[in-house]
Design an enzyme around this catalytic site. Sequence first.
Site, mmCIF file in Angstrom:
data_model
loop_
_atom_site.group_PDB
_atom_site.id
_atom_site.type_symbol
_atom_site.label_atom_id
_atom_site.label_comp_id
_atom_site.label_asym_id
_atom_site.label_seq_id
_atom_site.Cartn_x
_atom_site.Cartn_y
_atom_site.Cartn_z
ATOM 1 N N HIS A 47 56.987 77.516 21.721
ATOM 2 C CA HIS A 47 56.693 76.974 20.104
ATOM 3 C C HIS A 47 57.747 77.434 19.310
ATOM 4 C CE1 HIS A 47 52.652 77.321 22.070
ATOM 5 N NE2 HIS A 47 52.533 76.139 21.765
ATOM 6 N N MET B 169 48.764 74.422 18.740
ATOM 7 C CA MET B 169 47.351 74.823 19.205
ATOM 8 C C MET B 169 47.173 76.448 19.277
ATOM 9 S SD MET B 169 45.352 72.050 21.251
ATOM 10 C CE MET B 169 45.889 72.349 22.824
ATOM 11 N N ARG C 167 48.647 78.074 28.656
ATOM 12 C CA ARG C 167 47.709 78.244 29.835
ATOM 13 C C ARG C 167 48.262 78.863 30.986
ATOM 14 N NH1 ARG C 167 46.299 72.278 28.243
ATOM 15 N NH2 ARG C 167 44.299 72.436 27.633
#
Length: 283
Positions: free
Chosen positions: A37, A30, A187
């Site tokens: 990632h 995302m 986040r």
Amino acid sequence: MQIIKRVKDVQDISRWFRCEGKFIGFVPTMGALHEGHLSLVRRSKEENDRTIVSIFVNPTQFGPNEDLQKYPRDIEGDLSKLSSLQVDTVFIPDNEEMYPDGFSTSIDIGGIGKVLCGALRPGHFNAVAAVIAKLLNISMPHRMYLGQKDFQQTVVIKKLVRDLNYDMNIIVSPTVREHDGLAMSSRNVYLSGEERKASLILYKALKLGEEIIMSNGLDDISAVKKEMEALIRSEPLAKIEYVKVVDPYNLEPVQRVIFAAVICIAVKIGNIRLIDNIIIEKS
Ligand code: AMP
């Protein structure tokens, strides 16, 4: 590096890679990419001839009171990171491309999508399963790379792939952590300085649970959970959503750890919901 917005163009490229006899690795994300990632991307690069990365903040998997609007986005930064890793293809569709007018198909992944985070985020894992099903039909990979960080998501996606007979393999890579143990997450940028310090309680609690179970001193899972919960409660900014010890294959709660289990936790630090887990293997 090819940057592609259209479904059909990715399918054409993937078909071409396959015609050339190339193995394709796929990393769904995302965006707001961090080392977690990038570890998946590096692994895909090592193990395949071609790597496709998708960046899509899937709106259907966010609940009405969740952070879809303010989910961190950094397309420029993401593309520069992916380009320096020499990714072959980046798929960045918009919502219309993924969910054109009239889109109505849904997937019900069953009970494993309704426990742990699924109990608090109704419909979330069905939406994850549906978007992954689409992304697999678009990128047509031989291997898909997922992070252990989102443990329940890996179990859900493995079930999707098994149930719907996708002809590909799933590789789950270890959680990448900050130097002090906090699991990397897009986040984490929301955390204030004080919250960032408080967030360390998640990893401390997981390590405590692991230590107790591995030492065999306390094989009673409810007692292990109590000790972990007491530690988390000692942090004033932390609010427990759940602390669970589950079977790694079906996510059912375990009473005792015989071979393997996963400790999964979700804790709110201020308003920020963080999840983490640790796999316990007894030999
Ligand atoms: P997301 O962008 O949050 O949807 O994550 C995309 C993929 O990266 C998922 O398979 C995640 O599990 C994985 N991922 C996210 N954070 C980490 C991390 N700290 N370590 C390893 N993989 C991660």
